[in-house]
Design a protein around this motif. Sequence first.
Motif, PDB file in Angstrom:
ATOM      1  N   GLU A 111     -12.161  -2.922 -14.894  1.00 46.95           N
ATOM      2  CA  GLU A 111     -12.301  -3.283 -13.477  1.00 46.95           C
ATOM      3  C   GLU A 111     -13.735  -2.994 -13.081  1.00 46.95           C
ATOM      4  O   GLU A 111     -14.620  -2.995 -13.939  1.00 46.95           O
ATOM      5  CB  GLU A 111     -11.270  -2.523 -12.634  1.00 46.95           C
ATOM      6  CG  GLU A 111     -11.321  -1.026 -12.792  1.00 46.95           C
ATOM      7  CD  GLU A 111     -10.288  -0.281 -11.959  1.00 46.95           C
ATOM      8  OE1 GLU A 111      -9.726  -0.865 -11.014  1.00 46.95           O
ATOM      9  OE2 GLU A 111     -10.069   0.909 -12.239  1.00 46.95           O
ATOM     10  N   ALA A 112     -14.012  -2.787 -11.798  1.00 45.79           N
ATOM     11  CA  ALA A 112     -15.343  -2.372 -11.376  1.00 45.79           C
ATOM     12  C   ALA A 112     -15.206  -0.998 -10.730  1.00 45.79           C
ATOM     13  O   ALA A 112     -14.095  -0.482 -10.596  1.00 45.79           O
ATOM     14  CB  ALA A 112     -15.932  -3.403 -10.424  1.00 45.79           C
ATOM     15  N   ARG A 163     -14.157   6.611 -17.643  1.00 45.44           N
ATOM     16  CA  ARG A 163     -13.231   7.397 -16.822  1.00 45.44           C
ATOM     17  C   ARG A 163     -12.017   7.854 -17.653  1.00 45.44           C
ATOM     18  O   ARG A 163     -11.857   7.460 -18.789  1.00 45.44           O
ATOM     19  CB  ARG A 163     -12.782   6.554 -15.630  1.00 45.44           C
ATOM     20  CG  ARG A 163     -13.947   6.134 -14.732  1.00 45.44           C
ATOM     21  CD  ARG A 163     -13.498   5.154 -13.683  1.00 45.44           C
ATOM     22  NE  ARG A 163     -12.884   3.986 -14.300  1.00 45.44           N
ATOM     23  CZ  ARG A 163     -12.061   3.148 -13.676  1.00 45.44           C
ATOM     24  NH1 ARG A 163     -11.757   3.347 -12.413  1.00 45.44           N
ATOM     25  NH2 ARG A 163     -11.553   2.114 -14.316  1.00 45.44           N
ATOM     26  N   HIS A 168       0.832  -1.206   0.000  1.00 48.65           N
ATOM     27  CA  HIS A 168       0.000   0.000   0.000  1.00 48.65           C
ATOM     28  C   HIS A 168       0.872   1.263   0.000  1.00 48.65           C
ATOM     29  O   HIS A 168       0.583   2.225  -0.718  1.00 48.65           O
ATOM     30  CB  HIS A 168      -0.949   0.002   1.202  1.00 48.65           C
ATOM     31  CG  HIS A 168      -2.171  -0.846   0.994  1.00 48.65           C
ATOM     32  ND1 HIS A 168      -3.262  -0.414   0.262  1.00 48.65           N
ATOM     33  CD2 HIS A 168      -2.461  -2.107   1.398  1.00 48.65           C
ATOM     34  CE1 HIS A 168      -4.179  -1.366   0.243  1.00 48.65           C
ATOM     35  NE2 HIS A 168      -3.713  -2.414   0.921  1.00 48.65           N
ATOM     36  N   SER A 194     -13.510  -1.813  -7.313  1.00 56.87           N
ATOM     37  CA  SER A 194     -12.910  -3.137  -7.111  1.00 56.87           C
ATOM     38  C   SER A 194     -12.196  -3.539  -8.392  1.00 56.87           C
ATOM     39  O   SER A 194     -12.503  -3.008  -9.456  1.00 56.87           O
ATOM     40  CB  SER A 194     -13.974  -4.221  -6.881  1.00 56.87           C
ATOM     41  OG  SER A 194     -15.084  -3.753  -6.193  1.00 56.87           O
ATOM     42  N   ASN A 195     -11.304  -4.485  -8.295  1.00 59.99           N
ATOM     43  CA  ASN A 195     -10.779  -5.138  -9.498  1.00 59.99           C
ATOM     44  C   ASN A 195     -11.661  -6.334  -9.813  1.00 59.99           C
ATOM     45  O   ASN A 195     -12.478  -6.754  -9.005  1.00 59.99           O
ATOM     46  CB  ASN A 195      -9.331  -5.597  -9.285  1.00 59.99           C
ATOM     47  CG  ASN A 195      -8.373  -4.428  -9.233  1.00 59.99           C
ATOM     48  OD1 ASN A 195      -7.834  -4.111  -8.181  1.00 59.99           O
ATOM     49  ND2 ASN A 195      -8.166  -3.760 -10.363  1.00 59.99           N
ATOM     50  N   ARG A 253       2.337   1.775  -3.417  1.00 60.88           N
ATOM     51  CA  ARG A 253       1.367   2.341  -4.364  1.00 60.88           C
ATOM     52  C   ARG A 253       1.133   3.823  -4.081  1.00 60.88           C
ATOM     53  O   ARG A 253       0.990   4.625  -5.002  1.00 60.88           O
ATOM     54  CB  ARG A 253       0.047   1.557  -4.310  1.00 60.88           C
ATOM     55  CG  ARG A 253      -0.956   2.024  -5.367  1.00 60.88           C
ATOM     56  CD  ARG A 253      -2.178   1.139  -5.449  1.00 60.88           C
ATOM     57  NE  ARG A 253      -2.956   1.181  -4.214  1.00 60.88           N
ATOM     58  CZ  ARG A 253      -4.029   0.436  -3.987  1.00 60.88           C
ATOM     59  NH1 ARG A 253      -4.452  -0.414  -4.909  1.00 60.88           N
ATOM     60  NH2 ARG A 253      -4.684   0.521  -2.844  1.00 60.88           N
ATOM     61  N   ASN A 272     -15.897   7.231 -10.929  1.00 62.83           N
ATOM     62  CA  ASN A 272     -16.176   6.024 -10.155  1.00 62.83           C
ATOM     63  C   ASN A 272     -17.491   6.162  -9.388  1.00 62.83           C
ATOM     64  O   ASN A 272     -18.273   5.218  -9.288  1.00 62.83           O
ATOM     65  CB  ASN A 272     -15.042   5.758  -9.154  1.00 62.83           C
ATOM     66  CG  ASN A 272     -13.717   5.596  -9.853  1.00 62.83           C
ATOM     67  OD1 ASN A 272     -13.210   6.540 -10.441  1.00 62.83           O
ATOM     68  ND2 ASN A 272     -13.155   4.407  -9.819  1.00 62.83           N
ATOM     69  N   CYS A 298      -6.046  -7.744  -5.441  1.00 62.18           N
ATOM     70  CA  CYS A 298      -5.953  -8.507  -6.691  1.00 62.18           C
ATOM     71  C   CYS A 298      -4.551  -9.114  -6.828  1.00 62.18           C
ATOM     72  O   CYS A 298      -4.398 -10.294  -7.175  1.00 62.18           O
ATOM     73  CB  CYS A 298      -6.263  -7.588  -7.863  1.00 62.18           C
ATOM     74  SG  CYS A 298      -6.321  -8.433  -9.429  1.00 62.18           S
ATOM     75  N   GLY A 342      -4.711  -3.089  -7.928  1.00 66.98           N
ATOM     76  CA  GLY A 342      -5.271  -3.425  -6.613  1.00 66.98           C
ATOM     77  C   GLY A 342      -4.339  -4.321  -5.805  1.00 66.98           C
ATOM     78  O   GLY A 342      -3.736  -5.252  -6.344  1.00 66.98           O
ATOM     79  N   ILE A 343      -4.244  -4.017  -4.517  1.00 65.55           N
ATOM     80  CA  ILE A 343      -3.385  -4.815  -3.644  1.00 65.55           C
ATOM     81  C   ILE A 343      -4.041  -6.175  -3.375  1.00 65.55           C
ATOM     82  O   ILE A 343      -3.364  -7.198  -3.313  1.00 65.55           O
ATOM     83  CB  ILE A 343      -3.127  -4.069  -2.309  1.00 65.55           C
ATOM     84  CG1 ILE A 343      -2.581  -2.650  -2.577  1.00 65.55           C
ATOM     85  CG2 ILE A 343      -2.188  -4.874  -1.419  1.00 65.55           C
ATOM     86  CD1 ILE A 343      -1.275  -2.556  -3.318  1.00 65.55           C
ATOM     87  N   THR A 376     -12.347  -8.173  -6.398  1.00 63.43           N
ATOM     88  CA  THR A 376     -11.362  -8.114  -5.306  1.00 63.43           C
ATOM     89  C   THR A 376     -11.226  -6.666  -4.870  1.00 63.43           C
ATOM     90  O   THR A 376     -11.252  -5.750  -5.699  1.00 63.43           O
ATOM     91  CB  THR A 376      -9.960  -8.625  -5.725  1.00 63.43           C
ATOM     92  OG1 THR A 376      -9.414  -7.744  -6.711  1.00 63.43           O
ATOM     93  CG2 THR A 376      -9.993 -10.038  -6.256  1.00 63.43           C
ATOM     94  N   SER A 377     -11.132  -6.459  -3.577  1.00 63.30           N
ATOM     95  CA  SER A 377     -10.790  -5.134  -3.030  1.00 63.30           C
ATOM     96  C   SER A 377     -10.530  -5.279  -1.546  1.00 63.30           C
ATOM     97  O   SER A 377     -10.894  -6.281  -0.934  1.00 63.30           O
ATOM     98  CB  SER A 377     -11.917  -4.113  -3.248  1.00 63.30           C
ATOM     99  OG  SER A 377     -12.938  -4.281  -2.313  1.00 63.30           O
ATOM    100  N   SER A 378      -9.934  -4.240  -0.973  1.00 62.69           N
ATOM    101  CA  SER A 378      -9.781  -4.166   0.478  1.00 62.69           C
ATOM    102  C   SER A 378     -11.217  -4.049   0.997  1.00 62.69           C
ATOM    103  O   SER A 378     -11.914  -3.125   0.643  1.00 62.69           O
ATOM    104  CB  SER A 378      -9.019  -2.907   0.849  1.00 62.69           C
ATOM    105  OG  SER A 378      -7.803  -2.856   0.165  1.00 62.69           O
TER     106      SER A 378
HETATM  107  N1  PDD Z   1     -11.169   0.931  -3.667  1.00 65.76           N
HETATM  108  N2  PDD Z   1     -10.198  -0.497  -8.422  1.00 65.76           N
HETATM  109  C1  PDD Z   1     -10.760   0.626  -7.928  1.00 65.76           C
HETATM  110  C2  PDD Z   1     -11.296   1.622  -8.885  1.00 65.76           C
HETATM  111  C3  PDD Z   1     -10.822   0.825  -6.533  1.00 65.76           C
HETATM  112  O1  PDD Z   1     -11.359   1.963  -6.049  1.00 65.76           O
HETATM  113  C4  PDD Z   1     -10.319  -0.174  -5.669  1.00 65.76           C
HETATM  114  C5  PDD Z   1     -10.334  -0.032  -4.181  1.00 65.76           C
HETATM  115  C6  PDD Z   1      -9.754  -1.328  -6.230  1.00 65.76           C
HETATM  116  C7  PDD Z   1      -9.155  -2.428  -5.376  1.00 65.76           C
HETATM  117  O2  PDD Z   1      -7.917  -2.048  -4.814  1.00 65.76           O
HETATM  118  P1  PDD Z   1      -7.424  -2.680  -3.440  1.00 65.76           P
HETATM  119  O3  PDD Z   1      -7.473  -4.141  -3.596  1.00 65.76           O
HETATM  120  O4  PDD Z   1      -6.064  -2.160  -3.290  1.00 65.76           O
HETATM  121  O5  PDD Z   1      -8.390  -2.186  -2.357  1.00 65.76           O
HETATM  122  C8  PDD Z   1      -9.698  -1.445  -7.612  1.00 65.76           C
HETATM  123  C9  PDD Z   1     -11.041   1.300  -2.283  1.00 65.76           C
HETATM  124  C10 PDD Z   1     -11.208   0.191  -1.319  1.00 65.76           C
HETATM  125  C11 PDD Z   1     -11.885   2.524  -1.983  1.00 65.76           C
HETATM  126  O6  PDD Z   1     -11.842   3.413  -2.813  1.00 65.76           O
HETATM  127  O7  PDD Z   1     -12.531   2.606  -0.937  1.00 65.76           O
END
Ligand code: PDD
Length: 280
Positions: A181-182, A142, A51, A185-186, A54, A156, A210, A207-208, A243-245
């Motif tokens: 992606e979403a 985007r 993190h 999220s990925n 990134r 987003n 992912c 994404g971490i 996948t996401s945090s």
């Molecule tokens: N969002 N892609 C997008 C556009 C995101 O906003 C996120 C995470 C991810 C996933 O990344 P990671 O695995 O590092 O959380 C992918 C965070 C959680 C948020 O904006 O709250």
Amino acid sequence: MNQDSVVYLNGVFKPLSEAKISVLDRGFIFGDGVYEVVPVYCRRPFRMVQHLKRLENSLAAVGIPNPKSAAEWKTLFMEMVRQAPYEQQAVYLQITRGVAPRDHGFPHGVTPTVFMMVNPLKTPTPEQIEQGVACVSAEDFRWHRCDIKSISLLGNVLLRQVSVEAEATETVLFRDGFLTEASSSNILAVKKGVILAPPRDHLILPGISCEAVLEFASMLGIPVETRPVPREEVLTADELWLTSSGKEVLAVTMLDGKPVGDGSPGPVFKKMWAYFQTQK
Ligand code: PDD
């Protein structure tokens, strides 16, 4: 999180109700800043090094000097984690270019604004894990630097609202017919036992979670193909994962009202989800 929750702003820990910034902060005026969200399990940050790396990349990409060393960030993180009144946390960190009279060009001699807060970590419910979730799709409109974790999230936000209004969990994005992606999220697809991952280029956030899932795949002996994934392949995939945090890894079982695979979380997902639980 309530008004008494302790937040960090520009060197000082204070209650949320007392944390104030100037209306001329470039984060407010231009969305000129970057952020991170780090999940914390039992007060242990998940992949903090990644993190922070990134964060460093995002700051470098937008030309904001990193106000702290990695060691200083870690100390600050751990202090936030220690002060929060719960074990499972989502630590939010935001850095903006700072406060200056409104002018698009970078101002000289400003100090970046640093803000951190901790929220309870919301992970998927047992029902979501067992049944999967519904998503809808939309065209990814985007900008072309989605690799920067920018606080300018209007695209987003608008795309997420599409799925909010459809009562779905996420909006799965396609750009010119290819999966990106979403909205926050990925996304990964699984076809005939192979994980298909869109390229980690400027069109998606690296994404971490992912990255962790793809690493776990290699440990589990699940093959991964990183390459452009056309829409037709997504529509005929056996499995789709977010996948996401926060979401960790979560099965998408309906897309635009149609079942993904047989409409239930697939065997590869189950294996990955179980492994993820042992690693967090
Ligand atoms: N969002 N892609 C997008 C556009 C995101 O906003 C996120 C995470 C991810 C996933 O990344 P990671 O695995 O590092 O959380 C992918 C965070 C959680 C948020 O904006 O709250």
